[in-house]
Design a protein around this motif. Structure first.
Motif, PDB file in Angstrom:
ATOM      1  N   ILE A 125      16.922   9.911 -19.040  1.00  0.00           N
ATOM      2  CA  ILE A 125      17.249   8.657 -19.733  1.00  0.00           C
ATOM      3  C   ILE A 125      16.001   7.994 -20.325  1.00  0.00           C
ATOM      4  O   ILE A 125      16.061   6.853 -20.775  1.00  0.00           O
ATOM      5  N   ALA A 126      14.896   8.723 -20.329  1.00  0.00           N
ATOM      6  CA  ALA A 126      13.622   8.141 -20.765  1.00  0.00           C
ATOM      7  C   ALA A 126      13.627   7.708 -22.227  1.00  0.00           C
ATOM      8  O   ALA A 126      12.862   6.818 -22.613  1.00  0.00           O
ATOM      9  N   ALA A 133      19.858   1.163 -19.319  1.00  0.00           N
ATOM     10  CA  ALA A 133      19.091   2.372 -19.009  1.00  0.00           C
ATOM     11  C   ALA A 133      17.778   2.009 -18.320  1.00  0.00           C
ATOM     12  O   ALA A 133      17.328   2.707 -17.408  1.00  0.00           O
ATOM     13  N   ALA A 134      17.173   0.905 -18.748  1.00  0.00           N
ATOM     14  CA  ALA A 134      15.918   0.461 -18.129  1.00  0.00           C
ATOM     15  C   ALA A 134      16.139   0.112 -16.662  1.00  0.00           C
ATOM     16  O   ALA A 134      15.334   0.471 -15.795  1.00  0.00           O
ATOM     17  N   ARG A 135      17.240  -0.573 -16.383  1.00  0.00           N
ATOM     18  CA  ARG A 135      17.537  -0.925 -14.988  1.00  0.00           C
ATOM     19  C   ARG A 135      17.798   0.332 -14.163  1.00  0.00           C
ATOM     20  O   ARG A 135      17.313   0.458 -13.037  1.00  0.00           O
ATOM     21  N   LEU A 140      16.059   4.344 -10.131  1.00  0.00           N
ATOM     22  CA  LEU A 140      15.652   5.712  -9.812  1.00  0.00           C
ATOM     23  C   LEU A 140      14.202   5.746  -9.347  1.00  0.00           C
ATOM     24  O   LEU A 140      13.829   6.536  -8.475  1.00  0.00           O
ATOM     25  N   ASP A 141      13.390   4.881  -9.928  1.00  0.00           N
ATOM     26  CA  ASP A 141      11.995   4.762  -9.508  1.00  0.00           C
ATOM     27  C   ASP A 141      11.933   4.367  -8.030  1.00  0.00           C
ATOM     28  O   ASP A 141      11.166   4.938  -7.251  1.00  0.00           O
ATOM     29  N   GLY A 142      12.762   3.389  -7.663  1.00  0.00           N
ATOM     30  CA  GLY A 142      12.808   2.973  -6.270  1.00  0.00           C
ATOM     31  C   GLY A 142      13.261   4.097  -5.360  1.00  0.00           C
ATOM     32  O   GLY A 142      12.737   4.269  -4.248  1.00  0.00           O
ATOM     33  N   GLN A 168      10.611  -5.496  -6.132  1.00  0.00           N
ATOM     34  CA  GLN A 168      10.146  -4.324  -6.858  1.00  0.00           C
ATOM     35  C   GLN A 168      10.972  -4.076  -8.114  1.00  0.00           C
ATOM     36  O   GLN A 168      10.427  -3.687  -9.155  1.00  0.00           O
ATOM     37  N   LEU A 169      12.278  -4.272  -8.023  1.00  0.00           N
ATOM     38  CA  LEU A 169      13.116  -4.103  -9.206  1.00  0.00           C
ATOM     39  C   LEU A 169      12.722  -5.091 -10.295  1.00  0.00           C
ATOM     40  O   LEU A 169      12.633  -4.744 -11.476  1.00  0.00           O
ATOM     41  N   ARG A 170      12.471  -6.330  -9.887  1.00  0.00           N
ATOM     42  CA  ARG A 170      12.129  -7.364 -10.869  1.00  0.00           C
ATOM     43  C   ARG A 170      10.813  -7.054 -11.573  1.00  0.00           C
ATOM     44  O   ARG A 170      10.735  -7.066 -12.795  1.00  0.00           O
ATOM     45  N   ILE A 171       9.773  -6.756 -10.797  1.00  0.00           N
ATOM     46  CA  ILE A 171       8.482  -6.509 -11.439  1.00  0.00           C
ATOM     47  C   ILE A 171       8.464  -5.151 -12.131  1.00  0.00           C
ATOM     48  O   ILE A 171       7.758  -4.962 -13.127  1.00  0.00           O
ATOM     49  N   GLY A 172       9.262  -4.211 -11.617  1.00  0.00           N
ATOM     50  CA  GLY A 172       9.339  -2.912 -12.272  1.00  0.00           C
ATOM     51  C   GLY A 172       9.939  -3.032 -13.662  1.00  0.00           C
ATOM     52  O   GLY A 172       9.447  -2.438 -14.628  1.00  0.00           O
ATOM     53  N   LEU A 173      11.008  -3.813 -13.772  1.00  0.00           N
ATOM     54  CA  LEU A 173      11.622  -4.049 -15.080  1.00  0.00           C
ATOM     55  C   LEU A 173      10.671  -4.802 -15.997  1.00  0.00           C
ATOM     56  O   LEU A 173      10.592  -4.519 -17.194  1.00  0.00           O
ATOM     57  N   THR A 174       9.946  -5.761 -15.430  1.00  0.00           N
ATOM     58  CA  THR A 174       8.984  -6.520 -16.228  1.00  0.00           C
ATOM     59  C   THR A 174       7.928  -5.597 -16.817  1.00  0.00           C
ATOM     60  O   THR A 174       7.604  -5.675 -18.008  1.00  0.00           O
ATOM     61  N   ALA A 175       7.382  -4.704 -15.991  1.00  0.00           N
ATOM     62  CA  ALA A 175       6.359  -3.767 -16.465  1.00  0.00           C
ATOM     63  C   ALA A 175       6.928  -2.819 -17.507  1.00  0.00           C
ATOM     64  O   ALA A 175       6.289  -2.519 -18.523  1.00  0.00           O
ATOM     65  N   LEU A 176       8.150  -2.367 -17.269  1.00  0.00           N
ATOM     66  CA  LEU A 176       8.783  -1.406 -18.174  1.00  0.00           C
ATOM     67  C   LEU A 176       9.016  -2.023 -19.551  1.00  0.00           C
ATOM     68  O   LEU A 176       8.786  -1.384 -20.585  1.00  0.00           O
ATOM     69  N   LEU A 177       9.459  -3.280 -19.564  1.00  0.00           N
ATOM     70  CA  LEU A 177       9.780  -3.951 -20.821  1.00  0.00           C
ATOM     71  C   LEU A 177       8.544  -4.508 -21.519  1.00  0.00           C
ATOM     72  O   LEU A 177       8.615  -4.930 -22.672  1.00  0.00           O
TER      73      LEU A 177
END
Length: 223
Positions: A125-126, A133-135, A140-142, A168-177
């Motif tokens: 889904i990259a 898809a980002a979520r 999946l990262d977690g 982790q989900l919150r900051i992971g999404l922040t970094a991804l976006l």
């Protein structure tokens, strides 16, 4: 009979509290946009389909964990994570992940197949630019990292790490976006961790874990 009624009522309340707890923690607190929000108990109760009592109980649990603040006359505040808090979170992740990797290598329980499977799903889904898809990618990262944590065979370590999930989900999404090429970079960094685990080089595994977390931290501190 009256006692049984009270027991059933207690079970229902517990179920409602758990439902509210999971909803707020997994659907509200994981959103980067939620930082700084004020919510009302009634709004949440209506959204979840519960009375205010189990919602309040769930919020008190979340407040005890430092995830929300109940502000008189204003509602439930979702505080933004400071740079220091983010750095401390990443530091704790590093401690737990390096420990788990060392234990797994020593015990021969390295979960390469499971981690490789999670990575394959991320890669699939990259190229999808959608928010959903980002979520999914971050979930999946977690899972990728939790597989490594669980391989240490320590219930306390696993539970401690799992307890960081909402943050982790919150900051992971922040970094991804915040970085257009972060999705592909995460896949590359995950592959490097797997490769080091397969080689069985403890020092190299620690290095790749540190690199992965440090890159994420620097992106977040610039955001």
């Amino acid at each position: 009979m009256q006692g049984n009624g009270r027991a059933e009522e207690a079970a229902t309340e517990l179920s409602g509290r758990e439902k509210a707890y999971r909803y707020v923690k997994e659907q509200v607190l994981t959103s980067p946009a939620a930082q700084g929000w004020f919510l009302s108990e009634q709004e949440l109760a209506t959204r979840i389909g519960l009375s205010r009592t189990p919602v309040r109980e769930a919020l008190l649990m979340l407040q005890a964990q430092g995830l929300v603040e109940m502000v008189p006359k204003r509602g439930i505040h979702i505080p933004a994570m400071s740079g220091r808090q983010i750095a401390e979170l990443m530091e704790l992740r590093g401690v737990l992940e390096r420990h788990a990797a060392s234990r797994a290598l020593a015990d021969g329980t390295v979960p390469v197949a499971a981690m490789r499977s999670a990575l394959a799903e991320q890669e699939a889904i990259a190229t999808d630019p959608g928010a959903e898809a980002a979520r999914t990618f971050i979930e999946l990262d977690g899972r990728f990292h939790q597989f490594l944590i669980d391989s240490a065979g320590s219930e306390l370590v696993s539970d401690t790490y799992a307890g960081l999930r909402a943050r982790q989900l919150r900051i992971g999404l922040t970094a991804l976006l915040s970085s257009s090429d972060r999705v592909r970079a995460v896949c590359t960094e995950h592959q490097a961790i797997i490769d080091a685990l397969e080689v069985g080089d403890e020092g190299l595994v620690h290095e790749k874990i540190n690199d992965h977390l440090e890159i994420t931290l620097q992106i977040l501190l610039r955001t």
